[in-house]
Write a protein that holds these residues in place. Structure first.
Motif, short mmCIF file in Angstrom:
data_model
loop_
_atom_site.label_atom_id
_atom_site.label_comp_id
_atom_site.label_asym_id
_atom_site.label_seq_id
_atom_site.Cartn_x
_atom_site.Cartn_y
_atom_site.Cartn_z
N SER A 157 0.85 -1.19 0.00
CA SER A 157 0.00 0.00 0.00
C SER A 157 0.89 1.25 0.00
CB SER A 157 -0.91 0.01 1.23
OG SER A 157 -0.15 0.21 2.41
N VAL A 158 0.31 2.38 -0.35
CA VAL A 158 1.06 3.63 -0.33
C VAL A 158 1.52 3.93 1.09
CG1 VAL A 158 0.95 6.12 -0.76
CG2 VAL A 158 -0.16 4.54 -2.35
N ALA A 159 0.66 3.67 2.07
CA ALA A 159 1.04 3.91 3.47
C ALA A 159 2.23 3.06 3.86
CB ALA A 159 -0.15 3.63 4.38
N GLN A 160 2.27 1.81 3.42
CA GLN A 160 3.41 0.95 3.73
C GLN A 160 4.69 1.46 3.08
OE1 GLN A 160 1.61 -2.74 2.38
NE2 GLN A 160 1.44 -3.49 4.48
N ALA A 161 4.58 1.91 1.82
CA ALA A 161 5.76 2.46 1.14
C ALA A 161 6.25 3.71 1.86
CB ALA A 161 5.41 2.77 -0.31
N LEU A 162 5.33 4.56 2.29
CA LEU A 162 5.71 5.76 3.01
C LEU A 162 6.30 5.44 4.38
CD1 LEU A 162 2.77 8.17 2.09
CD2 LEU A 162 5.13 8.20 1.22
N SER A 163 5.85 4.34 4.98
CA SER A 163 6.44 3.94 6.27
C SER A 163 7.90 3.54 6.09
CB SER A 163 5.63 2.80 6.90
OG SER A 163 5.88 1.55 6.27
N THR A 164 8.26 3.00 4.93
CA THR A 164 9.66 2.70 4.64
C THR A 164 10.47 3.99 4.55
OG1 THR A 164 9.21 0.62 3.49
CG2 THR A 164 11.25 1.76 2.91
N LEU A 165 9.90 4.99 3.92
CA LEU A 165 10.58 6.29 3.86
C LEU A 165 10.86 6.82 5.26
CD1 LEU A 165 11.58 8.77 2.25
CD2 LEU A 165 9.23 9.63 2.32
N VAL A 166 9.86 6.75 6.16
CA VAL A 166 10.04 7.24 7.53
C VAL A 166 11.03 6.36 8.30
CG1 VAL A 166 8.87 7.67 9.72
CG2 VAL A 166 7.79 8.36 7.57
N HIS A 167 11.01 5.05 8.05
CA HIS A 167 11.99 4.13 8.63
C HIS A 167 13.41 4.63 8.34
CE1 HIS A 167 13.39 -0.26 9.26
NE2 HIS A 167 14.48 0.39 8.87
N GLU A 168 13.66 4.97 7.09
CA GLU A 168 14.99 5.44 6.71
C GLU A 168 15.25 6.84 7.24
OE1 GLU A 168 16.70 3.12 5.78
OE2 GLU A 168 15.11 1.76 5.12
N MET A 169 14.23 7.66 7.36
CA MET A 169 14.38 8.99 7.95
C MET A 169 14.77 8.88 9.43
SD MET A 169 11.20 10.95 6.05
CE MET A 169 11.47 12.57 6.77
N CYS A 170 14.32 7.83 10.09
CA CYS A 170 14.74 7.60 11.48
C CYS A 170 16.23 7.30 11.55
CB CYS A 170 13.94 6.47 12.10
SG CYS A 170 12.26 6.93 12.60
N HIS A 171 16.75 6.56 10.56
CA HIS A 171 18.20 6.34 10.49
C HIS A 171 18.91 7.68 10.27
CE1 HIS A 171 18.42 2.01 10.72
NE2 HIS A 171 17.53 1.86 9.73
N GLN A 172 18.35 8.52 9.42
CA GLN A 172 18.96 9.82 9.16
C GLN A 172 18.92 10.69 10.42
OE1 GLN A 172 16.92 12.44 6.43
NE2 GLN A 172 18.81 13.44 5.79
N TRP A 173 17.79 10.65 11.13
CA TRP A 173 17.69 11.40 12.38
C TRP A 173 18.79 10.97 13.35
CZ3 TRP A 173 16.99 9.24 17.18
CH2 TRP A 173 16.82 10.15 18.24
N GLN A 174 18.98 9.65 13.47
CA GLN A 174 19.98 9.14 14.40
C GLN A 174 21.39 9.54 13.97
OE1 GLN A 174 20.54 4.81 14.85
NE2 GLN A 174 20.51 5.14 17.06
N ALA A 175 21.64 9.55 12.65
CA ALA A 175 22.96 9.92 12.16
C ALA A 175 23.32 11.36 12.51
CB ALA A 175 23.02 9.72 10.64
N HIS A 176 22.31 12.23 12.56
CA HIS A 176 22.57 13.65 12.81
C HIS A 176 22.29 14.08 14.24
CE1 HIS A 176 23.34 14.87 8.62
NE2 HIS A 176 22.47 13.92 8.30
N HIS A 177 21.42 13.36 14.94
CA HIS A 177 21.01 13.82 16.26
C HIS A 177 21.12 12.74 17.35
CE1 HIS A 177 19.45 17.47 14.39
NE2 HIS A 177 18.82 16.71 13.51
N GLY A 178 21.58 11.57 16.99
CA GLY A 178 21.66 10.49 17.96
C GLY A 178 23.02 9.83 17.95
#
Length: 210
Positions: A73-94
């Motif tokens: 589903s589109v929601a599932q695909a977008l959840s993958t985007l947010v999954h990777e954005m969490c990695h990006q958040w951790q790289a810069h702020h964690g």
């Protein structure tokens, strides 16, 4: 719009939306790419992957696998985007762990945003580990926020027809049976079938299909 423009405009707008609504605008701009070398991977994050040509600026990469745009589903695909954005958040702020490892800090961030980490992608799976997927928490923050962007008409207009993929441009052959794998730490290379799970013997981290 043309297919390229339509695809990347949608992904960029989704990135900006979730950055604002889920991360308070804390994430820097990144380069979103499409990758289909590893068919079992929905996406990946690679920090500081690209450098400005003729300049000094660097930017992160978030890659999305279009082989799964039609089957999920589109929601599932977008959840993958947010999954990777969490990695990006951790790289810069964690505080990230070794390359590609999903640690507790990352898992807690995911859960706070309404995505439950799970190594099986289902309830009851391990929250941390080398390979961790997730599922959308019913009624959670992501589900509520995602409903907003979907109600505004967001869509992924193009998805790969996996069974009919042709060979690389100009090759004159069918789909490649070999892929290049690179260690994200020491940059060593190896080649093999695209669905292999290779680990660098020196760094003991998973190698990434290019």
């Amino acid at each position: 719009m043309k297919p390229t423009q339509e695809t990347y405009t949608a992904l960029q707008s989704a990135y900006e939306f979730f950055n604002r609504e889920l991360f308070g605008g804390a994430l820097p701009e990144c380069l979103i790419t499409l990758t289909r070398k590893e068919k079992r991977v929905y996406g990946y994050f690679w920090g500081q992957r690209f450098e400005e040509i003729g300049g000094t600026q660097k930017t992160d990469e978030i890659a999305m696998n279009p082989q799964h745009f039609k089957s999920r589903s589109v929601a599932q695909a977008l959840s993958t985007l947010v999954h990777e954005m969490c990695h990006q958040w951790q790289a810069h702020h964690g505080t990230p762990s070794r390359s590609a490892y999903h640690n507790r800090e990352w898992a807690d961030k995911m859960e706070s945003l309404g995505l439950m980490p799970s190594d099986t992608g289902q309830p009851g799976g391990k929250r941390t580990g080398q390979k961790v997927s997730h599922y959308i928490i019913p009624g959670g923050l992501f589900e509520r926020v995602c409903a907003v962007i979907l109600s505004d008409g967001f869509k992924l207009a193009w998805g790969e027809i996996v069974a009919e993929v042709e060979g690389d441009e100009g090759s004159g052959k069918g789909r490649t049976t070999r892929a290049k794998f690179t260690c994200p730490d020491c940059r060593a290379n190896a080649w093999g079938k695209p669905d292999l799970n290779l680990v660098c013997g020196d760094c003991m981290v998973p190698m990434v299909a290019e």
